[in-house]
Design an enzyme around this catalytic site. Structure first.
Site, PDB file in Angstrom:
ATOM      1  N   HIS A 224     -17.738  -0.749   4.017  1.00 36.23           N
ATOM      2  CA  HIS A 224     -18.394  -0.488   2.676  1.00 36.23           C
ATOM      3  C   HIS A 224     -17.684   1.215   2.688  1.00 36.23           C
ATOM      4  CE1 HIS A 224     -21.154  -3.109   4.868  1.00 36.23           C
ATOM      5  NE2 HIS A 224     -21.355  -3.721   3.790  1.00 36.23           N
ATOM      6  N   GLY A 438       9.613  -2.418 -17.297  1.00 38.08           N
ATOM      7  CA  GLY A 438      10.954  -1.634 -16.761  1.00 38.08           C
ATOM      8  C   GLY A 438      11.921  -2.585 -15.370  1.00 38.08           C
TER       9      GLY A 438
END
Length: 624
Positions: A224, A438
């Protein structure tokens, strides 16, 4: 951290997610008022129900671990908030099937969970006096053992999911409550985990918490965003994994357990190491590509310590929303079995319980393992292919004869082409970032490096064009990969085959015939044609010019004059895309520079580089 979400408020999100979870498994039901997911029909073999739960944000825990062979029911709180005692009471009632089943509760060691599950259990004991209820508290986080002054003790991490699987499988086999409880306590006592976060997670609808620096990671970061044991400068993965394993293996001393061992994993009676299970968890934001590499590094470091896990698991088992990070858990199964060894008790095999089937949708792991596992040597295993395939020597056919030029000229042409691709890498990457993914510049540069390495090592058959091109095709396939590698591999292989069948390259040039044949072979494997913004935009005009007997100079100029098909999208560097039109000269200049197809531009760079290399060795002038 990423703060972009599809749902920008947590309101209603947890319940909607739980509804999604039950849609994955038709045998589950959702009791929406309590946010409880449960199996509506009791197992015919089990006499005990196993439940767990906690705050939301750790999905797939625990909803997707509910099902036959794992959890009978699970309960969810709001994001990072424990479910209430009222919710837990409802879950216990559902799991007891109206008082006909005992219940084992698996609780993660957080203050809110301990208190609310404790209150829920006490309420259930009063309301359901015929139901026996026991609990197991998972406290596997070893990161703060040296530092924590918390009365609660170590936090619960992803090892919780191992406990759910083991105890759920034992319950499914019909074991009584006291046996499941004893096994749960033994598993928790010999389970150690540690996590690392590259960044904090972000809760939808909330302000971001304090972020880590760009080059920082936090060892021991909680599920958390609770503080970990230390913030470190990002170094090598090897160093990070070594630090994490060191904290796990030294956790017995850190916990002050007073055991005789100095390590979490001791030597066994035969002089080897005790049996362990390796459990690696993606905290939610790591790519599977990196996680596979992390698992390999962990396994290699354990092997160097003589530790060879009997079971290995890797998945996104218990998350911290979108946190980029992972945790490592080790379960010492030898120690678990020792702790359970009593003359009157039936033997329990933890590994078999892990292998037992389950309907829980999120449990991922191979369920058939060999009875004994020898230390793996992946290098030796890779040699099995060579033994199966036979020892093939590379044989270069010399059909088509030799070049009518010196090997010095061939070398110069190859070096020129490769240098040009390396010089153009940044430009090609820039183009491909606009029109693709890319990677074009890096892919072509990788192929160029592969050819240069082969050239420098002397393994290229420079005297024979067919053999040389076949070898370059192999290098393209091995070093370039993806679409471009396959295209060049096909083209060079077909060109090699065509040259090998040419009767006498010294009497007449094979190129006006062989290049079109190679192009035709390539065209059978790709629908792309000239103007489709692929490398064919350069190959086709170049090949056509050569087939007409034009000089190499003229053929390269023809390739450079490529134009995209009328009406195709025109990409403009710095200005997005521009639709339709012929692409008139100067159009789009205000937005930025026009971008050619990077693959075709790479072909042109290679051809011009080859031309430049030939000029250097021949002293300038036109090249035929």
């Amino acid at each position: 951290m990423s703060t972009k979400h599809l749902y920008n408020t947590p309101n209603g999100l947890v319940l909607k997610s739980l509804r999604g979870a039950v849609r994955l498994n038709p045998s589950l039901r959702l009791h929406a008022p309590s946010k409880c997911i449960y199996t509506p029909s009791p197992s015919p073999t089990a006499t005990v129900s196993v439940i767990s739960g906690g705050g939301a944000g750790h999905e797939p825990a625990h909803a997707s671990y509910t099902g036959k062979g794992m959890l009978t029911a699970s309960v969810s709180g709001d994001i990072f908030a424990s479910p209430s005692a009222k919710q837990i009471l409802s879950t216990l009632q559902l799991a007891s099937y109206s008082g006909t089943r005992d219940v084992l509760v698996i609780i993660n060691n957080y203050t809110g969970d301990r208190l609310n599950f404790g209150l829920g259990i006490e309420k259930a004991r009063a309301k359901l006096p015929m139901v026996r209820i026991e609990s197991v508290v998972v406290a596997d986080d070893v990161s703060l053992l040296h530092h924590s002054e918390s009365l609660v003790g170590p936090r619960g991490l992803a090892g919780n999911i191992l406990v759910c699987k083991i105890l759920g499988a034992l319950a499914e086999r019909g074991a009584p409550l006291e046996v499941i409880k004893d096994l749960g306590d033994a598993v928790v006592a010999n389970l150690a985990s540690i996590g690392v976060g590259l960044e904090h997670c972000h809760v939808p609808g909330r302000e971001p918490s304090s972020a880590l620096g760009m080059e920082e990671c936090e060892v021991g970061l909680g599920l958390h965003n609770e503080p970990g044991v230390s913030r470190l400068r990002m170094g090598s993965v090897e160093e990070l994994v070594s630090r994490m394993l060191g904290l796990i293996l030294g956790s017995r001393d850190a916990a002050g357990l007073g055991v005789n061992s100095t390590s979490f994993i001791d030597a066994d009676a035969d002089g080897g190491r005790e049996d362990v299970v390796l459990f690696v968890n993606n905290l939610g934001g790591m790519s599977q590509l990196e996680m596979g590499a992390v698992l390999d590094e962990i396994s290699c470091q354990l092997a160097a310590l003589g530790i060879h896990p009997r079971r290995t698991y890797l998945s996104t088992y218990m998350t911290s929303l979108n946190a980029p990070g992972f945790s490592i858990s080790l379960l010492n199964t030898s120690a678990v079995h020792r702790q359970l060894s009593q003359p009157s008790s039936a033997p329990i095999d933890v590994l078999t319980l892990l292998d037992d089937p389950t309907d829980a949708t999120a449990w991922i792991g191979v369920r058939v393992w060999p009875h004994t596992i020898s230390p793996r040597d992946l290098a030796v295993e890779s040699e099995e292919y060579e033994r199966l395939d036979g020892e093939e020597e590379e044989v270069y056919e010399e059909g088509g004869g030799k070049w009518d030029v010196s090997t010095a000229i061939v070398k110069a042409a190859l070096r020129g082409a490769c240098r040009a691709l390396l010089d153009a890498e940044k430009e090609l990457t820039e183009y491909d970032t606009v029109v693709g993914d890319g990677d074009c510049g890096g892919t072509l540069a990788s192929g160029a490096r592969g050819v240069l390495e082969a050239l420098d090592s002397g393994i290229l058959p420079l005297s024979h064009p067919s053999s040389l091109l076949r070898k370059i095709a192999e290098i393209s396939e091995d070093t370039m990969g993806g679409t471009i590698g396959a295209l060049f591999g096909i083209y060079f292989t077909a060109l090699s085959s065509s040259l090998s069948s040419h009767p006498s390259p010294s009497s007449s040039s094979p190129w006006p015939t062989s290049l079109p044949q190679a192009l035709h072979a390539l065209s059978t494997h790709t629908p792309a044609r000239e103007g489709d913004r692929t490398l064919m935009d350069a190959l086709i005009p170049f090949t056509h010019a050569v087939s007409l007997g034009m000089s190499l100079d003229a053929a390269v100029r023809a390739a450079r004059g490529m134009r995209a098909r009328l009406g195709r999208t025109v990409y403009v560097l710095g200005g997005g895309i521009e639709e339709g039109g012929e692409g008139k000269e100067g159009e789009g200049e205000e937005k930025g520079r026009r971008v050619p197809d990077p693959g075709a531009w790479g072909v042109i760079c290679a051809l011009e580089g080859m031309l430049g290399g030939l000029r250097e060795v021949k002293g300038g002038g036109g090249i035929n």
